[in-house]
Design an enzyme around this catalytic site. Structure first.
Site, PDB file in Angstrom:
ATOM      1  N   GLU A   1     -36.375  67.835  28.649  1.00 31.19           N
ATOM      2  CA  GLU A   1     -36.218  67.456  29.936  1.00 31.19           C
ATOM      3  C   GLU A   1     -36.114  68.702  31.088  1.00 31.19           C
ATOM      4  O   GLU A   1     -35.272  68.570  32.054  1.00 31.19           O
ATOM      5  CB  GLU A   1     -34.553  66.935  29.944  1.00 31.19           C
ATOM      6  CG  GLU A   1     -34.737  65.479  29.256  1.00 31.19           C
ATOM      7  CD  GLU A   1     -33.324  64.936  29.195  1.00 31.19           C
ATOM      8  OE1 GLU A   1     -32.218  65.556  29.421  1.00 31.19           O
ATOM      9  OE2 GLU A   1     -33.243  63.781  29.058  1.00 31.19           O
TER      10      GLU A   1
ATOM     11  N   GLU B   1     -36.783  58.817  24.830  1.00 29.34           N
ATOM     12  CA  GLU B   1     -35.237  58.661  24.915  1.00 29.34           C
ATOM     13  C   GLU B   1     -34.825  57.392  25.500  1.00 29.34           C
ATOM     14  O   GLU B   1     -34.834  57.638  26.764  1.00 29.34           O
ATOM     15  CB  GLU B   1     -34.518  59.859  25.346  1.00 29.34           C
ATOM     16  CG  GLU B   1     -34.717  61.129  24.505  1.00 29.34           C
ATOM     17  CD  GLU B   1     -33.654  62.353  24.878  1.00 29.34           C
ATOM     18  OE1 GLU B   1     -32.938  61.965  25.639  1.00 29.34           O
ATOM     19  OE2 GLU B   1     -34.021  63.389  24.224  1.00 29.34           O
TER      20      GLU B   1
END
Length: 787
Positions: free
Chosen positions: A148, A217
């Site tokens: 991320e 995710e």
């Protein structure tokens, strides 16, 4: 995922057995290609440090039973290299990394890149030595580098792009034989696949038309913070998000988390992330199936798999069926056809016409048609049963024969206030805590002794009777500012006040009236961390501890004395920690009839027998304040039942329709964020177990009890409008014409309600229940007791 639990992320193909020959794993614009075949894959995150090795086989089996093809896990840098250049196969960046000269995390910084590469190479080499990559005949089909970073890379300017390109080149140079991915990194360079993380990823598009659409995710819930309410996510919304992703061309989806588990020891980050990492996952913290979430998603996975052959053969054709209504069709020239019909509206159900047939679509739902004609599943209609688990308390007071929880009574040790160990040292000014302790302990003492000259109002720390602080008898005010996370203040050896931060603001400010006495006065500040910052740009530069000012206020003329720059004495950790009290074997324990209660800084110890049976075990810390607990020398984590969630924000039920966010669905408002703490069965002996607590704030250990997590009730509800169970679906619909929706309940063990059977089924039909309301759609609700 929340946090920079920096790792090589590996994804293990669970359905394929390892072989003696390598399997080629590549990708094209539609999907991962395994051994020459495109695959639609369903994955789930299980992080091995958050469960015990004894739990792993059951977790993996339940994942397979739930329809997963793949398991994703981190390889934790801080867990496996707690000491520089000493790799341990025993969560975040390791603390020693903070002290590498010239280092700056996650940017084009040579010291950081050197350490990151060294760790990554070590892990990849270890995996290769065990022949674990698919190219070697093993189960690993994907690896991920970074995490991320795209959410924060703008803070690093042009150096971010250089760093990302370097990371990609470094990863691919390791020649693992499987693809690499980067999540939330829109500029991930070829050949890395950029992927999506979030609650919804149906609108995501890869940065190349040669890469597949992947969702690494899908957040099944959210993490729990000390001081916060418990978040949860309705399964109807997750099922909707999953179906929408596959509807719009996705072929790989991973749940974060499928089993969340427990942050044992001091591994929580945040700061303020709780010990429980349940995440409202399909497999709960204790490894039990979370129904109806596990069962409904299992049905979703089966429905999608019925469409796989058509999905991998072509791209979807997407068309509008009206406002917020959409159809996606996968159709090949050979006659394969699968369709998804979606109602993205949040208010109203809809009836749509598709291929000459009429279909009812509840709001915020997707219907899946594996043959472009018959509905196998609608995401808003749950056939799976709901389990109602509860914790059954087992204490010596309630059931001395079966539990014998506290057979030997309690012993204790008072942790000294202030400096008490030989490793203390003195420095001018206030020191930042993390850089001083290197996270060897949550605790650091800041103590002001009587050896300094404190301004014009003091002779050292001795207060003379004619000084302004004492002239009019008014109390002096002690003011302390801290970067966090919790602070206890003591004046002349007595507790004065405490303060705590929260997940939104870790800083602490304490201002308390105190009474100074003529002569010597001492100030002891106990600062502690509750996990370390592990997310955001430059997070390694955010400190903790008392950084000031520390002031005495209350002079007659309105002025104050700043103590911040004086000679402070420091102690890293507690005397009890250095004496190894957590193991329970020290000789310093006191055993007397009058057990001290409700006082700060005290160690407690008792012996107990394990609760009978095989059900998961927890300790209920009702009556305690804050601290850490050990069972047979192993830390079950920080406990903090005294931190109460706000009263507002929770609702009796949460409407799954509409976009989800982490604060949309909350429970346990006005209650402790966490009262029950997991004790793995594998840590327990049948008898003679040792429980040790360090209580910071003050509590009553005699109120503690053991509990087992048990399923005592099941319930389910279906209506005539429900599709039949996915397992009964047939493309020719011969079964469908004869069968209807079915309620199926299954207890963990046989019970009288099912006449000695583990399970029972009840068909929903007018023949079984009659037709009291002619022309009205019938529903059936069933509840069963497994007691």
């Amino acid at each position: 995922m929340r946090g920079a639990e920096f790792a090589v992320v590996v994804l293990v193909l669970g359905v394929a057995a390892t072989t003696a020959f390598g399997v080629n794993v590549t990708y094209d614009h539609r999907a991962l290609v395994i051994d020459g075949k495109r695959r639609v894959l369903v994955s789930g995150s299980i992080h091995y440090p958050r469960s015990t090795p004894e739990m792993w086989p059951d977790l993996i089996q339940k994942s397979k039973d739930g329809g997963l093809d793949v398991i994703e896990t981190y390889v934790f840098w801080n867990l496996h290299e707690p000491v520089r250049n000493q790799l341990h196969w025993n969560s975040g960046f390791p603390l020693w990394l903070y002290f590498v000269p010239g280092i700056e995390f996650r940017t084009n910084n040579e010291p950081f890149k050197a350490e990151m590469k060294q760790f990554t190479v070590k892990i990849v080499d270890m995996l290769k030595q065990e022949n674990l990559y698919a190219s070697q005949g093993g189960p690993i089909i994907l690896s991920q580098i970074e995490n991320e970073y795209g959410n924060i890379d703008s803070a690093y300017g042009s150096a971010a792009k250089t760093y990302i390109n370097w990371a990609a080149t470094m990863a691919t140079s390791l020649a693992t034989g499987v693809p690499w991915v980067m999540c939330q990194q829109s500029d991930a360079p070829d050949p890395l696949i950029n992927t999506c993380n979030g609650f919804y990823c149906d609108q995501f598009t890869p940065n190349s038309d040669k890469k597949p659409k992947m969702w690494t995710e899908n957040w099944t819930g959210w993490f729990l913070s000390f001081g916060g309410a418990v978040p949860y996510r309705p399964v109807e919304d997750i099922a909707f998000a999953v179906a929408r992703f596959y509807q719009r061309g996705g072929t790989f989806q991973n749940y974060y988390m499928y089993h969340g588990g427990t942050n044992f020891g001091r591994t929580t980050g945040g700061p303020f992330i709780a010990t429980s990492y349940d995440y409202d996952a399909p497999l709960d913290e204790y490894g039990l199936v979370n129904q109806p979430k596990w069962g409904h998603l299992k049905d979703v996975h089966k429905a999608i798999k019925l469409c796989e052959e058509a999905m991998v053969a072509t791209d979807p054709t997407i068309s509008s069926l009206g406002s917020n209504l959409e159809a996606s069709v996968y159709k090949t020239g050979s006659g394969l056809c699968a369709a998804f019909l979606a109602n993205m509206g949040t208010q109203s159900d809809a009836t749509v016409n598709f291929n000459g047939n009429s279909y009812h679509l509840p709001a915020w739902s997707v219907s899946i048609l594996p043959d472009c004609k018959n509905v196998v599943l609608n995401t808003a209609k749950i056939n799976s049963m709901t389990m109602v688990p509860r914790f059954v308390t087992q204490s010596s007071e309630d059931d001395i024969d079966s539990s014998k929880a506290f057979l030997s009574g309690w012993s204790w040790f008072n942790e000294p206030v202030g400096i008490s160990t030989s490793n203390a040292f003195t420095k001018p000014g206030l020191l930042e805590q993390i850089n001083t302790t290197a996270d060897k302990s949550d605790y650091m003492w800041y103590s002001l002794s009587n050896s300094q000259d404190l301004d014009v109002y003091f002779d050292s720390t001795e207060i003379k009777g004619d000084k302004p602080f004492l002239q009019d008898g008014s109390p002096t005010v002690l003011h302390v500012e801290s970067l966090g996370h919790v602070l206890y203040t003591f004046v002349n050896g007595k507790f004065a006040a405490s303060g705590k931060g929260n997940s939104g603001n870790a800083k602490v400010s304490v201002e308390v009236p105190i009474t100074l006495t003529p002569g010597r006065n001492t100030f002891d500040l106990l600062s502690l961390t509750v996990g370390l910052q592990n997310y955001g740009a430059f997070f390694e530069k955010r400190g903790a501890g008392v950084t000031g000012p520390v002031q005495l206020k209350g002079l007659k003329n309105g002025s104050s004395v700043d103590l911040s720059s004086q000679q402070w004495t420091y102690q890293i950790g507690l005397q009890g920690e250095q004496s190894g009290l957590n193991a329970g074997s020290s000789s310093v324990w006191v055993s007397e009839p009058n057990l001290p209660k409700k006082q700060p800084l005290i160690w407690y110890k008792t012996n107990f027998d394990a609760p009978a049976g095989n059900n998961p075990v927890a300790i209920d810390f009702t009556g305690m304040g804050k601290g850490e607990a050990w069972v047979n020398g192993q830390s079950i984590g920080r406990y903090w039942p005294a931190y109460i969630a706000p009263n507002g924000g929770c609702t009796n039920s949460c409407n799954y329709r509409g976009s989800y966010s982490s604060n949309k669905c909350l429970k346990n408002c006005g209650k402790p964020s966490q009262e029950l703490y997991h004790v793995p069965r594998s840590w327990l002996q049948p008898s003679g177990n040792i429980l040790v607590l360090f209580e910071e704030a003050g509590g009553d250990p005699t109120q503690i009890s053991f509990a087992t997590r048990e399923v005592q009730n099941l319930c389910s509800q279906v209506s005539e409008s429900h599709p039949l169970p996915v397992d009964m679906w047939s493309s020719d619909q011969k079964i469908g014409r004869k069968s209807g929706p079915t309620v199926s309940l299954e207890c963990p063990s046989p019970n009288q309600a099912c006449i000695g059977s583990k399970s029972c089924s009840i068909g929903v039909s007018i023949g079984t229940f009659g037709d009291p309301c002619v022309g009205v759609t019938k529903s059936l609700a069933v509840e069963a007791s497994c007691a």
